[in-house]
Motif scaffolding. Structure first.
Motif, mmCIF file in Angstrom:
data_model
loop_
_atom_site.group_PDB
_atom_site.id
_atom_site.type_symbol
_atom_site.label_atom_id
_atom_site.label_comp_id
_atom_site.label_asym_id
_atom_site.label_seq_id
_atom_site.Cartn_x
_atom_site.Cartn_y
_atom_site.Cartn_z
ATOM 1 N N TRP A 12 -110.158 -32.995 11.592
ATOM 2 C CA TRP A 12 -109.864 -31.621 11.632
ATOM 3 C C TRP A 12 -109.914 -30.892 10.301
ATOM 4 N N GLN A 13 -109.752 -31.580 9.125
ATOM 5 C CA GLN A 13 -110.041 -31.003 7.753
ATOM 6 C C GLN A 13 -111.455 -30.600 7.728
ATOM 7 N N HIS A 14 -112.501 -31.478 8.201
ATOM 8 C CA HIS A 14 -113.888 -31.267 8.330
ATOM 9 C C HIS A 14 -114.145 -29.859 9.128
ATOM 10 N N HIS A 15 -113.428 -29.709 10.224
ATOM 11 C CA HIS A 15 -113.812 -28.617 11.151
ATOM 12 C C HIS A 15 -113.011 -27.146 10.544
ATOM 13 N N VAL A 16 -111.772 -27.281 9.826
ATOM 14 C CA VAL A 16 -111.287 -26.280 9.519
ATOM 15 C C VAL A 16 -112.122 -25.532 8.163
ATOM 16 N N GLU A 17 -112.624 -26.696 7.272
ATOM 17 C CA GLU A 17 -113.323 -26.133 6.536
ATOM 18 C C GLU A 17 -114.710 -25.500 6.949
ATOM 19 N N SER A 25 -115.767 -16.303 14.635
ATOM 20 C CA SER A 25 -114.447 -16.215 15.008
ATOM 21 C C SER A 25 -114.101 -17.646 15.516
ATOM 22 N N ILE A 26 -112.676 -17.757 15.541
ATOM 23 C CA ILE A 26 -112.024 -18.978 15.870
ATOM 24 C C ILE A 26 -112.412 -19.572 17.349
ATOM 25 N N ILE A 27 -112.280 -18.432 18.123
ATOM 26 C CA ILE A 27 -112.912 -18.828 19.498
ATOM 27 C C ILE A 27 -114.299 -19.258 19.762
ATOM 28 N N ASP A 28 -115.140 -18.415 19.045
ATOM 29 C CA ASP A 28 -116.736 -19.100 18.938
ATOM 30 C C ASP A 28 -116.892 -20.335 18.322
ATOM 31 N N TYR A 29 -116.260 -20.583 17.254
ATOM 32 C CA TYR A 29 -116.379 -21.924 16.575
ATOM 33 C C TYR A 29 -115.907 -23.015 17.432
ATOM 34 N N CYS A 30 -114.604 -22.655 17.961
ATOM 35 C CA CYS A 30 -114.060 -23.874 19.103
ATOM 36 C C CYS A 30 -115.078 -24.150 20.107
ATOM 37 N N LEU A 35 -113.933 -27.683 20.909
ATOM 38 C CA LEU A 35 -112.629 -27.971 20.598
ATOM 39 C C LEU A 35 -111.495 -27.281 21.132
ATOM 40 N N ALA A 36 -110.529 -27.730 21.349
ATOM 41 C CA ALA A 36 -109.399 -26.816 22.083
ATOM 42 C C ALA A 36 -108.783 -26.015 20.987
ATOM 43 N N HIS A 37 -108.794 -24.730 21.468
ATOM 44 C CA HIS A 37 -108.346 -23.660 20.279
ATOM 45 C C HIS A 37 -107.148 -23.631 19.840
ATOM 46 N N SER A 38 -105.868 -24.289 20.722
ATOM 47 C CA SER A 38 -104.559 -24.522 20.631
ATOM 48 C C SER A 38 -104.763 -25.456 19.373
ATOM 49 N N THR A 39 -105.319 -26.588 19.667
ATOM 50 C CA THR A 39 -105.063 -27.658 18.749
ATOM 51 C C THR A 39 -105.683 -27.418 17.255
ATOM 52 N N PHE A 40 -107.030 -26.697 17.496
ATOM 53 C CA PHE A 40 -107.608 -26.143 16.262
ATOM 54 C C PHE A 40 -106.319 -25.242 15.365
ATOM 55 N N GLN A 41 -105.825 -24.380 16.161
ATOM 56 C CA GLN A 41 -104.782 -23.515 15.217
ATOM 57 C C GLN A 41 -103.758 -24.255 14.733
ATOM 58 N N ARG A 42 -103.299 -25.340 15.507
ATOM 59 C CA ARG A 42 -102.169 -26.008 14.974
ATOM 60 C C ARG A 42 -102.721 -26.996 13.837
ATOM 61 N N TRP A 43 -103.772 -27.467 13.925
ATOM 62 C CA TRP A 43 -104.458 -28.173 12.495
ATOM 63 C C TRP A 43 -104.653 -27.179 11.492
ATOM 64 N N ARG A 44 -104.962 -26.175 11.812
ATOM 65 C CA ARG A 44 -105.463 -25.184 10.628
ATOM 66 C C ARG A 44 -104.131 -24.612 9.951
ATOM 67 N N LYS A 45 -103.094 -24.570 10.718
ATOM 68 C CA LYS A 45 -101.696 -24.045 10.232
ATOM 69 C C LYS A 45 -101.316 -25.344 9.278
ATOM 70 N N LEU A 46 -101.171 -26.354 10.065
ATOM 71 C CA LEU A 46 -100.920 -27.674 9.354
ATOM 72 C C LEU A 46 -101.587 -27.940 8.012
ATOM 73 N N LEU A 47 -102.858 -27.985 7.898
ATOM 74 C CA LEU A 47 -103.543 -28.133 6.788
ATOM 75 C C LEU A 47 -103.369 -27.020 5.781
ATOM 76 N N ALA A 48 -103.173 -25.673 5.981
ATOM 77 C CA ALA A 48 -103.012 -24.765 5.194
ATOM 78 C C ALA A 48 -101.767 -24.860 4.473
#
Length: 81
Positions: A12-17, A25-30, A35-48
């Motif tokens: 997830w760190q690789h994908h957030v970077e 946009s997050i939607i387009d990247y996912c 990637l599941a948008h909700s999971t991506f958002q959760r990891w993005r917040k966690l890593l931040a």
């Protein structure tokens, strides 16, 4: 034996970077990366939040060189009468 939690974090760190460099946009990247948008958002917040916490960084200190005393006479008092 590998650590699944560490592998997941690295994934997830690789994908957030990569997302931050993508310009998408997050939607387009996912969508592009399946990637599941909700999971991506959760990891993005966690890593931040984990990156934003201050860390202890070791610092190597070196002693300053000791300079010899100045050469020449030492004058005490004012040089003017």
């Amino acid at each position: 034996m590998s650590d699944p939690a560490a592998e997941s974090r690295i994934f997830w760190q690789h994908h957030v970077e990569a997302f931050s460099r993508s310009g998408l946009s997050i939607i387009d990247y996912c969508r592009q990366h399946a990637l599941a948008h909700s999971t991506f958002q959760r990891w993005r917040k966690l890593l931040a939040t984990s990156v934003a916490q201050p860390a202890v960084v070791p610092v190597k200190l070196e002693a300053a060189p000791i300079l010899p005393p100045p050469v020449g006479p030492i004058m005490l008092g004012s040089p003017w009468p």
